[in-house]
Design an enzyme around this catalytic site. Sequence first.
Site, PDB file in Angstrom:
ATOM      1  N   HIS A   8     -39.930 -44.856  98.973  1.00 25.09           N
ATOM      2  CA  HIS A   8     -40.423 -46.184  99.324  1.00 25.09           C
ATOM      3  C   HIS A   8     -39.368 -47.270  99.106  1.00 25.09           C
ATOM      4  O   HIS A   8     -38.367 -47.067  98.410  1.00 25.09           O
ATOM      5  CB  HIS A   8     -41.652 -46.514  98.479  1.00 25.09           C
ATOM      6  CG  HIS A   8     -41.358 -46.546  97.000  1.00 25.09           C
ATOM      7  ND1 HIS A   8     -40.736 -47.603  96.376  1.00 25.09           N
ATOM      8  CD2 HIS A   8     -41.574 -45.630  96.039  1.00 25.09           C
ATOM      9  CE1 HIS A   8     -40.593 -47.354  95.097  1.00 25.09           C
ATOM     10  NE2 HIS A   8     -41.077 -46.153  94.853  1.00 25.09           N
ATOM     11  N   GLU A  83     -46.742 -40.778  92.785  1.00 29.02           N
ATOM     12  CA  GLU A  83     -45.670 -40.679  91.805  1.00 29.02           C
ATOM     13  C   GLU A  83     -46.162 -39.947  90.565  1.00 29.02           C
ATOM     14  O   GLU A  83     -47.364 -39.909  90.275  1.00 29.02           O
ATOM     15  CB  GLU A  83     -45.161 -42.083  91.442  1.00 29.02           C
ATOM     16  CG  GLU A  83     -44.070 -42.128  90.372  1.00 29.02           C
ATOM     17  CD  GLU A  83     -42.794 -41.399  90.758  1.00 29.02           C
ATOM     18  OE1 GLU A  83     -42.847 -40.149  90.859  1.00 29.02           O
ATOM     19  OE2 GLU A  83     -41.748 -42.070  90.943  1.00 29.02           O
TER      20      GLU A  83
END
Length: 217
Positions: A8, A83
């Site tokens: 990201h 994550e």
Amino acid sequence: MRLVLFRHGETTLNGEDRFQGQCDPPLSAAGEARIQQAARAVAARPGHWTGVYCSPQQRAVQTAAILGAALGLGPLPDENLRERHLGEIDGLSRRVFAAEHPGRMRRLVAQLDYRPPGGETGASVRRRFTDFADRLLSTPPPPGDVLVVTHGGVLNVVRRHLLAGQAPPGMVGTGRAAVVDLDASPDDRRPRLSLAAWDVVPGDLPLYRPLQRRSTA
């Protein structure tokens, strides 16, 4: 199929070099601008894009939305791309933590079985990613490139898995990518991954080349 594992874009916590884990900040203004640039580079790359998947965390969803719009594909969130949960470490300065707890930092980076207090092991992240890859194999998109927007910690675990437990030489930068080829093992149909590129800028992504089947004639 070829998976372009895209980290990201930058957030304010990235800019401060802090662990993010389950923290959910949006992209910073600078991070969003860089992803807009990345989207143009990805869209200009020759190749056949067949899908976009992403972590459901805000920074990944925003990144995938920008990239997917450039490719004309709607992103599909997947919980297994989240994550790594870092528990008590979430939000802490990486530099300060490494200075105050060098042993714990080494274990976090190098040992897949290490669980930070309140968090999850790297092995758990590996299982999540393997489950994601397994589902792709069970209902595969057409041959080509699949864009997967995830996180730096997930990418490090994937690389350690590919290198038989060795720690990666460095993290994939925000707005950059790792590239792996995904196939099924011939014996049990489990996902088989091979690394094609690590920490590459969007304009340098290697092209997907379908395997050439030998003629049986």
